[in-house]
Write a protein that holds these residues in place. Structure first.
Motif, short mmCIF file in Angstrom:
data_model
loop_
_atom_site.label_atom_id
_atom_site.label_comp_id
_atom_site.label_asym_id
_atom_site.label_seq_id
_atom_site.Cartn_x
_atom_site.Cartn_y
_atom_site.Cartn_z
N GLN A 35 46.37 39.36 42.57
CA GLN A 35 47.11 39.58 43.82
C GLN A 35 46.60 38.70 44.96
O GLN A 35 47.08 38.80 46.08
N CYS A 79 44.84 49.37 39.98
CA CYS A 79 44.16 48.17 39.48
C CYS A 79 42.65 48.24 39.75
O CYS A 79 42.23 48.66 40.83
N CYS A 112 41.32 38.58 40.43
CA CYS A 112 42.39 39.26 41.16
C CYS A 112 43.69 38.46 41.11
O CYS A 112 43.76 37.35 41.62
N ARG A 114 40.74 45.49 38.08
CA ARG A 114 40.37 44.27 37.34
C ARG A 114 39.09 43.61 37.85
O ARG A 114 38.27 43.13 37.08
N CYS A 115 38.94 43.55 39.16
CA CYS A 115 37.82 42.78 39.72
C CYS A 115 36.47 43.47 39.51
O CYS A 115 35.44 42.80 39.44
N CYS A 117 45.52 44.23 48.10
CA CYS A 117 44.92 44.96 46.98
C CYS A 117 45.84 46.11 46.54
O CYS A 117 46.31 46.90 47.36
N ILE A 118 46.07 46.21 45.22
CA ILE A 118 46.98 47.25 44.70
C ILE A 118 46.21 48.36 43.99
O ILE A 118 46.78 49.09 43.19
N ALA A 154 43.88 39.11 46.49
CA ALA A 154 43.19 39.93 47.50
C ALA A 154 41.82 39.32 47.80
O ALA A 154 41.35 39.35 48.93
N PHE A 155 41.18 38.80 46.77
CA PHE A 155 39.94 38.03 46.97
C PHE A 155 40.32 36.55 46.99
O PHE A 155 40.95 36.05 46.04
S1 SF4 Z 1 41.76 42.85 41.18
FE1 SF4 Z 1 42.65 42.54 43.20
S2 SF4 Z 1 44.27 44.07 43.34
FE2 SF4 Z 1 42.95 44.68 41.65
S3 SF4 Z 1 41.48 46.11 42.56
FE3 SF4 Z 1 40.55 44.08 42.61
S4 SF4 Z 1 41.10 43.26 44.64
FE4 SF4 Z 1 42.45 45.00 44.24
#
Ligand code: SF4
Ligand code: SF4
Length: 326
Positions: free
Chosen positions: A117, A74, A115, A76-77, A67-68, A119-120
């Motif tokens: 990245q 970020c 996401c 986005r999610c 997660c960034i 991360a999810f």
């Molecule tokens: S979209 Fe991904 S990288 Fe961005 S806050 Fe959510 S989990 Fe973190």
């Protein structure tokens, strides 16, 4: 819709839930093998190394390291989650706070697509019998002469219909099969599944049923009965019992002696002692769960040797870690 059947009558589009597939495994049965992890388990061992496979549902994992949010801002999610389960965390080391109870009932998993990245991520995916057989067909060129497919989990028997379908296809394709199971299933299911298995690791974590239940969530009576039934049947496969060695739970000489006595009573001779390790720690966090064994140390080699000696002295072929000969 017409069902798609293989030449031996196995339903090809039957779907199973799988949370990992590892090719080139050399510790989970004879030779080089493809290791398939099926979701769902009837036990709840507190030290579980694969918590993402405990339940047979599509669970979302949150991998903090990916997660960034903290480094690049970020978010986005957060607006994409239809259940408002994600918020900014106050905790120093965790960027996002996730209401896992809401995730439990989520079917859309929109955070995964949101996401970039990864991360999810979904912990598992559904796969048809025919798709898994294609993977075996690809991998079998890399198996040694005695390699094959090993089914693990979770506990692969938890999805018995899918597992039995795949095992039947493997038998028809001359693929050697191995299983890693708790043995906690109705005896009919257990024996009907084993009919198509060539090699089995069956866990036996404690001989005292109350203690077994305290740490795994289930008593051991059914497991012992299934092991005995298989050992005393005309099943032609090889059965090795095994257990992780858990400090303060099953690491006593008395427990080893009781295991040896049971094994002699049913005509079994092989036991595999596995060291406890904390490799599952980060996975528990990714699942939003607290790992009860996060403070426990890996089993010391001398402890394993002591217990191995107890079993050897009692006439049991005891193997430590990945030393089981195949
Ligand atoms: S979209 Fe991904 S990288 Fe961005 S806050 Fe959510 S989990 Fe973190
Ligand atoms: S799994 Fe569903 S409820 Fe949980 S964060 Fe993702 S979208 Fe939201």
């Amino acid at each position: 819709m017409a069902r798609s059947l293989s030449p031996i009558g196995v339903q090809q589009d039957l779907s199973g839930r799988i949370f990992d597939i590892q090719s080139y495994s050399v510790h989970d049965g004879p030779g080089c093998r493809t290791l398939v992890f099926l979701s769902g388990c009837p036990l709840r061992c507190e030290w579980c190394a694969n918590p993402e496979g405990l339940e047979n549902r599509v669970r979302t994992l949150f991998r903090v390291m990916k997660c960034i949010n903290r480094t690049q801002g970020c978010t986005r999610c957060i607006p994409k989650c239809p259940h408002q389960a994600i918020s900014i965390s106050d905790e120093k080391e965790i960027p996002l706070a996730i209401d896992w109870e809401k995730c439990r009932h989520c079917e859309s998993h929109e955070c995964v697509d949101a996401c970039l990245q990864e991360a999810f991520v979904p912990a598992s995916r559904d796969m048809k019998v025919s798709e898994l057989m294609k993977i075996f067909d690809r991998d079998r060129h890399y198996w040694s002469g005695k390699g094959g497919a090993t089914f693990s989990g979770g506990d692969p028997m938890y999805q018995k219909d899918f597992l039995q379908a795949v095992l039947k296809e493997c038998r028809n394709a001359y693929i050697h099969t191995a299983i890693e199971t708790s043995g906690f299933f109705p005896q009919e299911t257990y024996l009907a599944t084993m009919k198509y298995v060539d090699f089995a690791f069956n866990d036996l974590k404690h001989m005292d049923s109350d203690k077994h239940k305290e740490k795994t969530g289930v008593p051991n009576g059914l497991i012992l009965a299934n092991i005995a039934a298989l050992a005393q049947s005309d099943w032609p496969g090889r059965l090795v019992l095994r257990s992780p060695v858990i400090e303060g739970f099953n690491d006593s000489k008395e427990n080893m002696a009781a295991i040896a006595e049971f094994m002699h009573s049913v005509g079994l001779t092989e036991f595999n002692l596995l060291p406890f390790h904390r490799l599952g720690d980060s996975k528990w966090k990714s699942c939003g769960m607290v790992y009860p064994y996060s403070m426990y140390e890996a089993t010391p080699p001398e402890k394993l040797e002591d217990l191995q000696k107890v079993l050897l002295d009692l006439g049991i072929k005891a193997y430590v870690g990945s030393d089981t000969p195949f």
